[in-house]
Design an enzyme around this catalytic site. Sequence first.
Site, PDB file in Angstrom:
ATOM      1  N   CYS A   2       0.839  -1.192   0.000  1.00 38.58           N
ATOM      2  CA  CYS A   2       0.000   0.000   0.000  1.00 38.58           C
ATOM      3  C   CYS A   2       0.880   1.250   0.000  1.00 38.58           C
ATOM      4  O   CYS A   2       1.938   1.263   0.608  1.00 38.58           O
ATOM      5  CB  CYS A   2      -0.942   0.087   1.176  1.00 38.58           C
ATOM      6  SG  CYS A   2      -2.035  -1.300   1.365  1.00 38.58           S
ATOM      7  N   ARG A  27       4.146  -0.764  -4.613  1.00 39.16           N
ATOM      8  CA  ARG A  27       3.885  -1.234  -3.247  1.00 39.16           C
ATOM      9  C   ARG A  27       2.523  -1.903  -3.126  1.00 39.16           C
ATOM     10  O   ARG A  27       2.238  -2.562  -2.137  1.00 39.16           O
ATOM     11  CB  ARG A  27       3.957  -0.065  -2.272  1.00 39.16           C
ATOM     12  CG  ARG A  27       5.329   0.551  -2.189  1.00 39.16           C
ATOM     13  CD  ARG A  27       5.320   1.729  -1.256  1.00 39.16           C
ATOM     14  NE  ARG A  27       5.194   1.307   0.121  1.00 39.16           N
ATOM     15  CZ  ARG A  27       6.210   1.200   0.964  1.00 39.16           C
ATOM     16  NH1 ARG A  27       7.416   1.475   0.553  1.00 39.16           N
ATOM     17  NH2 ARG A  27       6.027   0.834   2.206  1.00 39.16           N
ATOM     18  N   TRP A  74      -3.030  -2.723  -1.467  1.00 36.59           N
ATOM     19  CA  TRP A  74      -2.772  -4.162  -1.593  1.00 36.59           C
ATOM     20  C   TRP A  74      -3.651  -4.801  -0.531  1.00 36.59           C
ATOM     21  O   TRP A  74      -3.420  -4.640   0.661  1.00 36.59           O
ATOM     22  CB  TRP A  74      -1.297  -4.435  -1.333  1.00 36.59           C
ATOM     23  CG  TRP A  74      -0.851  -5.822  -1.609  1.00 36.59           C
ATOM     24  CD1 TRP A  74      -0.540  -6.351  -2.823  1.00 36.59           C
ATOM     25  CD2 TRP A  74      -0.611  -6.858  -0.651  1.00 36.59           C
ATOM     26  NE1 TRP A  74      -0.138  -7.657  -2.673  1.00 36.59           N
ATOM     27  CE2 TRP A  74      -0.168  -7.997  -1.362  1.00 36.59           C
ATOM     28  CE3 TRP A  74      -0.736  -6.948   0.734  1.00 36.59           C
ATOM     29  CZ2 TRP A  74       0.154  -9.199  -0.737  1.00 36.59           C
ATOM     30  CZ3 TRP A  74      -0.412  -8.137   1.352  1.00 36.59           C
ATOM     31  CH2 TRP A  74       0.025  -9.243   0.615  1.00 36.59           C
ATOM     32  N   ASN A 100      -2.101   2.433   5.845  1.00 31.36           N
ATOM     33  CA  ASN A 100      -1.323   1.200   5.606  1.00 31.36           C
ATOM     34  C   ASN A 100      -1.210   0.499   6.941  1.00 31.36           C
ATOM     35  O   ASN A 100      -0.991   1.153   7.955  1.00 31.36           O
ATOM     36  CB  ASN A 100       0.094   1.517   5.128  1.00 31.36           C
ATOM     37  CG  ASN A 100       0.121   2.118   3.746  1.00 31.36           C
ATOM     38  OD1 ASN A 100      -0.892   2.116   3.049  1.00 31.36           O
ATOM     39  ND2 ASN A 100       1.267   2.647   3.359  1.00 31.36           N
ATOM     40  N   GLY A 101      -1.310  -0.828   6.945  1.00 28.08           N
ATOM     41  CA  GLY A 101      -1.177  -1.572   8.191  1.00 28.08           C
ATOM     42  C   GLY A 101      -2.455  -2.319   8.514  1.00 28.08           C
ATOM     43  O   GLY A 101      -3.318  -2.500   7.648  1.00 28.08           O
ATOM     44  N   GLU A 483      16.821 -19.214  -4.989  1.00 24.76           N
ATOM     45  CA  GLU A 483      16.519 -17.856  -5.450  1.00 24.76           C
ATOM     46  C   GLU A 483      16.076 -17.875  -6.918  1.00 24.76           C
ATOM     47  O   GLU A 483      15.164 -17.141  -7.309  1.00 24.76           O
ATOM     48  CB  GLU A 483      17.744 -16.948  -5.239  1.00 24.76           C
ATOM     49  CG  GLU A 483      17.667 -15.569  -5.858  1.00 24.76           C
ATOM     50  CD  GLU A 483      16.506 -14.711  -5.375  1.00 24.76           C
ATOM     51  OE1 GLU A 483      15.817 -15.085  -4.418  1.00 24.76           O
ATOM     52  OE2 GLU A 483      16.272 -13.657  -5.993  1.00 24.76           O
ATOM     53  N   LYS A 487      12.482 -16.456  -8.173  1.00 27.69           N
ATOM     54  CA  LYS A 487      12.339 -15.377  -9.153  1.00 27.69           C
ATOM     55  C   LYS A 487      11.426 -15.807 -10.288  1.00 27.69           C
ATOM     56  O   LYS A 487      10.561 -15.060 -10.720  1.00 27.69           O
ATOM     57  CB  LYS A 487      13.733 -15.000  -9.676  1.00 27.69           C
ATOM     58  CG  LYS A 487      13.941 -13.590 -10.028  1.00 27.69           C
ATOM     59  CD  LYS A 487      14.382 -12.678  -8.899  1.00 27.69           C
ATOM     60  CE  LYS A 487      13.548 -12.720  -7.666  1.00 27.69           C
ATOM     61  NZ  LYS A 487      14.139 -12.026  -6.538  1.00 27.69           N
ATOM     62  N   GLU A 490       7.725 -16.070  -9.068  1.00 26.78           N
ATOM     63  CA  GLU A 490       7.215 -14.762  -8.690  1.00 26.78           C
ATOM     64  C   GLU A 490       6.742 -13.932  -9.882  1.00 26.78           C
ATOM     65  O   GLU A 490       5.676 -13.320  -9.836  1.00 26.78           O
ATOM     66  CB  GLU A 490       8.376 -14.024  -8.024  1.00 26.78           C
ATOM     67  CG  GLU A 490       8.046 -13.175  -6.879  1.00 26.78           C
ATOM     68  CD  GLU A 490       9.298 -12.560  -6.283  1.00 26.78           C
ATOM     69  OE1 GLU A 490       9.135 -11.752  -5.402  1.00 26.78           O
ATOM     70  OE2 GLU A 490      10.445 -12.876  -6.702  1.00 26.78           O
ATOM     71  N   HIS A 506      16.410 -38.880  -3.805  1.00 31.39           N
ATOM     72  CA  HIS A 506      15.645 -39.278  -2.622  1.00 31.39           C
ATOM     73  C   HIS A 506      14.169 -38.917  -2.762  1.00 31.39           C
ATOM     74  O   HIS A 506      13.442 -38.871  -1.762  1.00 31.39           O
ATOM     75  CB  HIS A 506      16.240 -38.622  -1.363  1.00 31.39           C
ATOM     76  CG  HIS A 506      17.646 -39.077  -1.083  1.00 31.39           C
ATOM     77  ND1 HIS A 506      17.958 -40.365  -0.730  1.00 31.39           N
ATOM     78  CD2 HIS A 506      18.833 -38.424  -1.154  1.00 31.39           C
ATOM     79  CE1 HIS A 506      19.267 -40.485  -0.563  1.00 31.39           C
ATOM     80  NE2 HIS A 506      19.818 -39.309  -0.829  1.00 31.39           N
ATOM     81  N   LYS A 603       5.701  -4.806  -3.082  1.00 29.26           N
ATOM     82  CA  LYS A 603       7.043  -4.556  -2.552  1.00 29.26           C
ATOM     83  C   LYS A 603       6.899  -4.198  -1.073  1.00 29.26           C
ATOM     84  O   LYS A 603       5.990  -3.476  -0.706  1.00 29.26           O
ATOM     85  CB  LYS A 603       7.650  -3.371  -3.319  1.00 29.26           C
ATOM     86  CG  LYS A 603       9.126  -3.175  -3.123  1.00 29.26           C
ATOM     87  CD  LYS A 603       9.900  -3.932  -4.140  1.00 29.26           C
ATOM     88  CE  LYS A 603      11.393  -3.734  -4.016  1.00 29.26           C
ATOM     89  NZ  LYS A 603      12.093  -4.899  -4.590  1.00 29.26           N
TER      90      LYS A 603
HETATM   91  C1  F6R Z   1      11.531 -11.488  -3.918  1.00 29.95           C
HETATM   92  C2  F6R Z   1      11.088 -10.440  -3.074  1.00 29.95           C
HETATM   93  C3  F6R Z   1      10.605 -10.777  -1.692  1.00 29.95           C
HETATM   94  C4  F6R Z   1      11.395  -9.923  -0.704  1.00 29.95           C
HETATM   95  C5  F6R Z   1      10.869 -10.111   0.724  1.00 29.95           C
HETATM   96  C6  F6R Z   1      11.691  -9.331   1.739  1.00 29.95           C
HETATM   97  O1  F6R Z   1      11.926 -11.048  -5.162  1.00 29.95           O
HETATM   98  O2  F6R Z   1      11.151  -9.318  -3.450  1.00 29.95           O
HETATM   99  O3  F6R Z   1      10.723 -12.136  -1.400  1.00 29.95           O
HETATM  100  O4  F6R Z   1      12.737 -10.297  -0.810  1.00 29.95           O
HETATM  101  O5  F6R Z   1       9.532  -9.730   0.808  1.00 29.95           O
HETATM  102  O6  F6R Z   1      11.694  -7.967   1.446  1.00 29.95           O
HETATM  103  P1  F6R Z   1      12.746  -6.995   2.110  1.00 29.95           P
HETATM  104  O7  F6R Z   1      14.077  -7.377   1.600  1.00 29.95           O
HETATM  105  O8  F6R Z   1      12.324  -5.621   1.717  1.00 29.95           O
HETATM  106  O9  F6R Z   1      12.660  -7.218   3.605  1.00 29.95           O
END
Ligand code: F6R
Length: 608
Positions: A2, A27, A74, A100-101, A483, A487, A490, A506, A603
């Site tokens: 948000c 966000r 969001w 937000n929250g 990772e 990616k 996601e 296994h 984000k």
């Molecule tokens: C993956 C991604 C998320 C963040 C996670 C932590 O591409 O962006 O998995 O890595 O939400 O976010 P931060 O690093 O901001 O604490």
Amino acid sequence: MCGIVAYIGPKDATPFLLEGLARLEYRGYDSAGVAVTGRTGGLKVRKVKGRVADLAAVVPARFKGTTGIGHTRWATHGVPSDANAHPHLDDAERIAVVHNGIIENADELRARLTEEGAVFRSETDTEVLAHLISAHATEGVELEEAVRAALGKVVGTYGIAVLDAEQPDRIVVARNGSPIVLGIGEKEMFAASDVSALVRYTRQVVHLEDGELATVRADGFRTFTEDARTTHRQPSTVDWDIDSYDTGGYEHFLLKEIHEQPGSVERTLSGRLDERFATAHLGGLNLDARELREIRRVKILGCGSAYYAGEMGAQLIEELSRIPAHSEPASEFRYRNPVIEADTLYVAVSQSGETYDTLAAVQEIKRKGGRVLGVVNTVGSAIARECDGGIYLHAGPEVSVASTKAFTSTVVAFALLALHFGRIHDLSPADGRRIVAGLRALPDQIREILAQSDGIAELAAEYAESEGMMFIGRVRGYPVAREGAQKLKEISYVHAEAYPASELKHGPLALISPELPTVALVPDDELLDKNLTTLGEIKARSGRVVAVAHRRPEAKLADHCILVPKSEPELDPLLLNIPLQLLAYHAAVALKRDVDRPRNLAKSVTVE
Ligand code: F6R
């Protein structure tokens, strides 16, 4: 998670609000809304399910006011809809709130307010705030007093901005667990949940602390605590470049951020490598060599990609310093009544510095007397401020939801920490020099990999329609596989699983078929033969293999190969990960996904 924007000044607020919301859209982006007021009184409100562009399309030219707030959402409480979009209003349509929250006692407050006659029009917890503030905003009561009184009844986390049509000369904002930043202009003031909405207008900002409120007027601001004590906050200057918030000719922020990595890695390393003593200088740790020698264990905490970067960090610390190190999701750690040990160093990892689960883990450690360092990108963020010291990444703002350059810089920061630890313990000067030289070479080696983007795009197009993908790696390669899988799923929504290559036989080998290709990390290290054997096992089951390797495996072991330059074995994971970023990006483009704003994500997750 948000986004909030607010403006008060001589100009029309609406263009700033819409522009600011567009910048914050990463966000959260399932609905958006704005409210403005001005000298003529009354509130004008528009809110819609959808993107900021959908909102802009329904805001008429006459939608003007000199004081305004906006929100991009969001969803947490209630589905994305016009009614659930912020701002939320009281019954008299005098008070407007963006939030937000999460308000934890929203149900209880809603029941009480309904009994008192309030009529709710949404399913959100935020609407409770609008009615509650309104109930306190009786004749002659200043808006800040009404907001303060209302927040006194609220349990939960919030960053809020509040507008009162009867007091259009001010906006009241408050922070508790969700960021609010004030922006200081020339006879105008801004507020937002994130500096990225402000940098086009001002570099002078004030980050509110948890439990702090501010009355914002066109000519200044006053900050105070929840118990009405005035606080004195000095503005700081944001040094992030406005260009960071534009795609700069790239098709997406993600591609731009992937390509920025040679520069962002250089910034993470800048001034921190010491050739003379073959070590790293990390001024912000606030721990001297003697204190560091007393550390027996390192525990790294982060969420999602930050957790995987922590796994690479743990590997580096163990290898270079021989101090046992382990990474755990902060989201799990905080709920399991963790044992906090005096001789363990805790390290919190976060790009945003605002992830609620990571912040809560830090607070839990500190409450129990533990020592926490932060590996954080965002200067002045909640986690950075909460930690006892740490390392800033200086990767620059990361706008795309999926983390790339911050991920890489986090691992580089861990390499510096591991080198520093190692040289305090038993890492020899020769090995220290080897790592220093390896780190210095990284930016050019990353450039070499980025130059292969077109070839990787062709490969991605070929594999994007697969029913899923397996990612495998051994020891150092396993976090890279995790990772890489993260990616891909996601941003392309292709199912991806990561396994240690050693574990394939296994269980998951049963999944191998031509429809489930495998991306295999095959560094030229002491485990090369083992990895090649695993490739043979996959090929024997008609699996297709894309090897990410230093040397091309025999044709019968891999269908395709992406070659990466060789670094020092401990640093290889950093480079092996870069092609996986490009693979995920190009697969998402081939599948026509919304690369920078993947569905259901946002984000910085600032809620539990
Ligand atoms: C993956 C991604 C998320 C963040 C996670 C932590 O591409 O962006 O998995 O890595 O939400 O976010 P931060 O690093 O901001 O604490």
